[in-house]
Design a protein around this motif. Sequence first.
Motif, PDB file in Angstrom:
ATOM      1  N   GLY A  55      -0.187   4.753  -0.103  1.00  0.00           N
ATOM      2  CA  GLY A  55      -1.290   5.706  -0.093  1.00  0.00           C
ATOM      3  C   GLY A  55      -0.938   7.178  -0.048  1.00  0.00           C
ATOM      4  N   SER A  56       0.338   7.529   0.100  1.00  0.00           N
ATOM      5  CA  SER A  56       0.690   8.951   0.182  1.00  0.00           C
ATOM      6  C   SER A  56       1.973   9.231  -0.594  1.00  0.00           C
ATOM      7  CB  SER A  56       0.874   9.374   1.642  1.00  0.00           C
ATOM      8  OG  SER A  56       2.052   8.800   2.169  1.00  0.00           O
ATOM      9  N   ASN A  94       0.850  -1.178   0.000  1.00  0.00           N
ATOM     10  CA  ASN A  94       0.000   0.000   0.000  1.00  0.00           C
ATOM     11  C   ASN A  94       0.892   1.236   0.000  1.00  0.00           C
ATOM     12  OD1 ASN A  94      -1.986   1.891   0.225  1.00  0.00           O
ATOM     13  ND2 ASN A  94      -2.815   1.120   2.151  1.00  0.00           N
ATOM     14  N   SER A 104      -0.796  -3.325 -11.521  1.00  0.00           N
ATOM     15  CA  SER A 104      -2.111  -2.794 -11.168  1.00  0.00           C
ATOM     16  C   SER A 104      -3.011  -2.988 -12.383  1.00  0.00           C
ATOM     17  CB  SER A 104      -2.004  -1.316 -10.808  1.00  0.00           C
ATOM     18  OG  SER A 104      -3.277  -0.799 -10.487  1.00  0.00           O
ATOM     19  N   ASP A 107      -3.207   3.830  -9.718  1.00  0.00           N
ATOM     20  CA  ASP A 107      -4.220   4.155  -8.705  1.00  0.00           C
ATOM     21  C   ASP A 107      -3.672   3.725  -7.353  1.00  0.00           C
ATOM     22  OD1 ASP A 107      -6.408   4.537  -7.103  1.00  0.00           O
ATOM     23  OD2 ASP A 107      -7.664   3.034  -8.083  1.00  0.00           O
ATOM     24  N   LEU A 108      -3.255   4.694  -6.545  1.00  0.00           N
ATOM     25  CA  LEU A 108      -2.620   4.383  -5.259  1.00  0.00           C
ATOM     26  C   LEU A 108      -3.621   4.281  -4.114  1.00  0.00           C
ATOM     27  CD1 LEU A 108       0.495   6.712  -5.559  1.00  0.00           C
ATOM     28  CD2 LEU A 108       0.321   4.283  -6.095  1.00  0.00           C
ATOM     29  N   SER A 109      -4.907   4.379  -4.413  1.00  0.00           N
ATOM     30  CA  SER A 109      -5.912   4.325  -3.350  1.00  0.00           C
ATOM     31  C   SER A 109      -6.182   2.901  -2.872  1.00  0.00           C
ATOM     32  CB  SER A 109      -7.221   4.958  -3.832  1.00  0.00           C
ATOM     33  OG  SER A 109      -7.769   4.183  -4.887  1.00  0.00           O
ATOM     34  N   LYS A 110      -5.683   1.914  -3.620  1.00  0.00           N
ATOM     35  CA  LYS A 110      -5.879   0.518  -3.211  1.00  0.00           C
ATOM     36  C   LYS A 110      -4.540  -0.216  -3.276  1.00  0.00           C
ATOM     37  CE  LYS A 110      -7.356  -0.571  -7.855  1.00  0.00           C
ATOM     38  NZ  LYS A 110      -8.410  -0.231  -8.743  1.00  0.00           N
TER      39      LYS A 110
END
Length: 77
Positions: free
Chosen positions: A9-10, A7, A32, A49-52
């Motif tokens: 996420g930031s 993950n 991905s 897409d780094l949200s998942k």
Amino acid sequence: MKTVKINLGSIDKVKAFVNDIAKFDSDFDLVSGRYVIDAKSIMGIFSLDLSKPIELNIHSEDDIDAVMEALAPYIVK
């Protein structure tokens, strides 16, 4: 080859991740969907897409323990 879910996420996590894996000579791919990106490419990572969670393929057998230790903060359990 070993595959783990990570993950990122930031922005800070992405920068730290790239710095951590850049220390290794092995190849790393982020998968991905249908996209496969060189995990050492910060610009490539930001195109995902780094949200998942993302799959990370580690193409190394020699220093796998050191790699896994460095990746511990990013691995999704």
